[in-house]
Scaffold this active site. Structure first.
Site, PDB file in Angstrom:
ATOM      1  N   ASP A 231       0.819  -1.209   0.000  1.00 32.32           N
ATOM      2  CA  ASP A 231       0.000   0.000   0.000  1.00 32.32           C
ATOM      3  C   ASP A 231       0.856   1.264   0.000  1.00 32.32           C
ATOM      4  O   ASP A 231       1.829   1.355   0.744  1.00 32.32           O
ATOM      5  CB  ASP A 231      -0.889  -0.009   1.261  1.00 32.32           C
ATOM      6  CG  ASP A 231      -1.743   1.233   1.368  1.00 32.32           C
ATOM      7  OD1 ASP A 231      -2.593   1.434   0.482  1.00 32.32           O
ATOM      8  OD2 ASP A 231      -1.554   2.013   2.319  1.00 32.32           O
TER       9      ASP A 231
ATOM     10  N   GLU B 165       1.118  -0.898  -5.094  1.00 34.78           N
ATOM     11  CA  GLU B 165       0.045   0.095  -5.258  1.00 34.78           C
ATOM     12  C   GLU B 165       0.726   1.452  -5.388  1.00 34.78           C
ATOM     13  O   GLU B 165       0.997   2.139  -4.399  1.00 34.78           O
ATOM     14  CB  GLU B 165      -0.915   0.081  -4.066  1.00 34.78           C
ATOM     15  CG  GLU B 165      -2.176   0.890  -4.341  1.00 34.78           C
ATOM     16  CD  GLU B 165      -2.300   2.191  -3.558  1.00 34.78           C
ATOM     17  OE1 GLU B 165      -3.113   3.042  -3.952  1.00 34.78           O
ATOM     18  OE2 GLU B 165      -1.596   2.373  -2.542  1.00 34.78           O
TER      19      GLU B 165
HETATM   20  C1  GLC Z   1      -3.836   3.652  -0.581  1.00 40.47           C
HETATM   21  C2  GLC Z   1      -5.256   3.176  -0.415  1.00 40.47           C
HETATM   22  C3  GLC Z   1      -6.122   4.299   0.062  1.00 40.47           C
HETATM   23  C4  GLC Z   1      -5.568   4.815   1.365  1.00 40.47           C
HETATM   24  C5  GLC Z   1      -4.074   5.155   1.259  1.00 40.47           C
HETATM   25  C6  GLC Z   1      -3.447   5.353   2.609  1.00 40.47           C
HETATM   26  O1  GLC Z   1      -3.713   4.602  -1.563  1.00 40.47           O
HETATM   27  O2  GLC Z   1      -5.727   2.641  -1.616  1.00 40.47           O
HETATM   28  O3  GLC Z   1      -7.453   3.887   0.211  1.00 40.47           O
HETATM   29  O4  GLC Z   1      -6.289   5.961   1.723  1.00 40.47           O
HETATM   30  O5  GLC Z   1      -3.342   4.132   0.631  1.00 40.47           O
HETATM   31  O6  GLC Z   1      -3.199   4.131   3.236  1.00 40.47           O
END
Ligand code: GLC
Length: 645
Positions: A283, A325
């Site tokens: 993430d 991500e």
């Molecule tokens: C990522 C997640 C998002 C979250 C962020 C902080 O981008 O997809 O939903 O707010 O991380 O953890």
């Protein structure tokens, strides 16, 4: 480069209780991945720290290997024999909040047959480790990596679920939130209590000044949540300092320049892997490393760190893969799949955010030319990796349209982004969409969009109009968008509810902790009564369900869609038709997508020139014949997947 004797000995001590062949397997893996580990760590940490750190990390990997269940060790072996498992066309992902999908982890287990019916082979369950109480960003503020959110079940339920999914041929994906922890996580609690060891886990600043203080950083830092969490630092009375908080004030960024932090996360990774998690979603990975004078995203150290963590996984639990991500621009994005020295050594999967944005852009403008430029310029990715392709996910849509791409397509990037925001907020004349504006930024005038696929594709408007032709068009847009992602090659991931065309959740703001975050509009609960009618072709849900299943089934039968081959945008002949070509050794595959509500042509000679003879549309199951004008004519929102007949 083989691992040094001394290191092998250290690992051997940890593994002393195992049988000889098991010790030998680990020793082989250590030799194989030692160099990746060493190079990754040496690129980040001061040289005097690297030696001891390698030893620490290898011992930790050995301990995790020793602990790994026989069933998972078997999976490790199977995956070593089939390292391209996640690139196979049979892969189909589904992403959901466990509670919104099925109440709790036991509920998810009971609903595995639903996923199997859809053809799912990969399930991403949204954050389910114990978060802080109160607002927690949908679970992205973790208070304990080693326990499960109590209302969902416990660690044993998670283990059971992972195993049941595996029996059904479904790989479990979980988030690894590694940029920040909740202010209530024990590390942050200890830091707040003044414990020096844990203060060093965070980025704390006694004041805002200085060459490397918050003010200096803020000069070049963007804001992720300008609306409800402006700025990147939060003063905390307990800790007596400004804390780096990229996201919300209660999400504390950890300091990856501290080797203890690396070891903590390596251990968490092994813990989750040994529960049976097969894919870890890294993430907000772009934000891990901070450097003054930059946006503090995509710094080279991020890739070195991921390379080191991946080496740990390859030693301890090689069935596991990483998914990055990184919602960043194309040239930065490719680095997450490995570029240069890190080629093929970092994440195996990454989100294709640009493709998602381009799909919505094409549907709004009825024009594929910008998409052809943007995707045509996309740098090549390593052939051992795969894109995660998606129409919608739990997050908002940010209009990642590059100014240079827009200029090359003869339009203004700024104006096109403004158009897309207007269009999807339903403000543009003739727009069919019902999205909500998320995080309007008065400085950049950026407006992101929330909303479900169906509502953005015009389903609400069509139903209200009572016009069956409009309904057909809305269903056509939903299925076309899915055809593009399922036919791209990679792992297509469906967002929960899209398979039955769920519209925006009208009650999204009823929960007080959600009221200021309209991303909850597209995070509804799955209405099982509606899902129970999924086989009724007279309903919209039934049509979309059948359409998506069909896409998945056809895809699984087409070796052309193996992710080792890249998708290229072929020559555009009509601005309403996107041609996507895949040159696989079994033969060429050409997808044609009509992004408009009128019939559109693609020249038959162009199809022949791309190497397709007697083209058959594998979705429709018939030979496609040119009209008298030499063109193939695609129906409104038509999707064809052509191979030679
Ligand atoms: C990522 C997640 C998002 C979250 C962020 C902080 O981008 O997809 O939903 O707010 O991380 O953890």
């Amino acid at each position: 480069m083989a691992a040094p004797e001394a290191l092998q000995r250290q690992a051997g001590e940890v593994l002393a209780g195992l049988q000889a062949h098991e010790r030998e397997l680990f020793a082989l893996r250590l030799d194989r991945w030692y160099e990746d580990l060493l190079d990754g760590l040496a690129a980040v940490y001061p040289s005097e720290q690297v030696g001891p750190l390698v030893g620490r990390v290898v011992r930790l990997a050995a301990a995790a290997y020793a602990d790994r269940a026989p069933e998972l060790k078997r999976l490790d072996q199977a995956r070593s024999l089939e390292p391209d498992w996640f690139q196979h066309p049979r892969m189909l992902g589904y992403a959901a909040y466990a509670d919104r999908f099925a109440g709790d982890l036991t509920g998810v287990r009971q609903h595995i047959p639903y996923l199997e019916e859809l053809g799912v082979t990969y399930l991403h369950l949204m954050p389910l480790l114990r978060p802080r109480e109160g607002p927690n960003d949908g679970g992205y503020a973790v208070a304990d990596y080693r326990s499960v959110r109590p209302d969902l079940g416990d660690v044993e339920d998670l283990r059971k679920l992972a195993s049941a999914l595996r029996d059904a041929g479904i790989s479990l994906c979980l988030d690894l939130v590694l940029n920040h922890v909740a202010r209530e996580h024990p590390w942050a609690v200890a830091a707040r209590a003044g414990d020096e060891r844990y203060r060093a886990y965070f980025r704390l600043f006694p004041d805002r000044g200085g060459p490397e203080g918050p003010d200096a950083y803020e000069r070049t830092l963007p804001e992720v949540f300008p609306d409800f969490a402006p700025g990147n630092f939060t003063w905390d009375d307990d800790v007596g300092a400004w804390v780096w908080t990229t996201f919300n004030s209660w999400q504390w960024d950890v300091d990856w320049s501290n080797p203890d932090v690396l070891c903590e996360y390596a251990d968490v990774i092994c813990f989750l892997a040994n529960l049976g998690v097969e894919v870890l979603r890294l993430d907000a990975i772009a934000f891990l490393w901070k450097r003054v004078g930059t946006s503090c995203q995509n710094q080279p150290e991020v890739h070195a760190l991921v390379q080191a963590l991946r080496a740990v996984v390859r030693m301890a639990c090689p069935a596991v893969v990483f998914k990055a991500e990184a919602i960043v621009g194309p040239s930065d994005l490719i680095a997450y799949l490995g570029r240069g020295a890190h080629h093929g050594k970092v994440s195996d999967l990454a989100y294709h955010n640009s493709l998602m944005v381009q799909i919505w852009s094409m549907l709004a403008s009825r024009d594929v030319r910008l998409t052809a430029v943007a995707l045509g310029r996309f740098p090549a990715r390593p052939s051992t990796t795969a894109w995660i392709t998606y129409v919608r996910c739990h997050d908002d849509i940010g209009w990642a349209i590059d100014d240079g791409d827009a200029a090359a397509a003869g339009i203004s990037g700024f104006e096109h982004r403004a158009f897309l925001s207007d269009y999807y907020a339903g403000l543009f004349p003739g727009s069919h969409a019902r999205g909500l504006v998320f995080q309007e930024n008065p400085v950049t005038r950026d407006r992101r969009i929330s909303g479900s696929t169906a509502s953005l594709a015009g389903l609400d408007e069509a139903l209200e109009s009572g016009d069956p032709a409009r309904l057909d068009l809305a269903v056509g847009r939903i299925l076309l968008a899915h055809a593009v992602v399922v036919g791209w090659g990679g792992v297509p991931v469906l967002w929960m509810g899209d398979e039955i065309a769920l519209r925006n959740d009208e009650h999204w703001a009823d929960e007080p902790a959600h009221a200021d975050d309209n991303r909850w509009v597209h995070r509804p609960r799955l209405p099982w009564a509606a899902a129970a009618r999924r086989d009724d072709p007279s309903t919209v849900a039934g049509r979309v369900w059948a359409g998506v299943r069909h896409l998945a089934q056809v895809r699984a039968s087409l070796p052309h869609l193996h992710a080792s081959v890249r998708s290229e945008v072929a020559e555009v002949h009509d601005p309403g038709v996107l041609p996507v070509l895949r040159r696989h050794a079994v033969g060429a595959f050409l997808a044609l997508y009509n992004v408009t509500e009128s019939w559109r042509p693609y020249p038959a000679h162009a199809v022949a020139a791309l190497g397709l003879e007697r083209p058959v549309d594998r979705l429709g199951g018939h030979v496609v014949e040119p009209g008298g004008d030499g063109n193939l004519w695609l129906p409104p929102y038509g999707a064809w997947w052509l191979t030679s007949g």
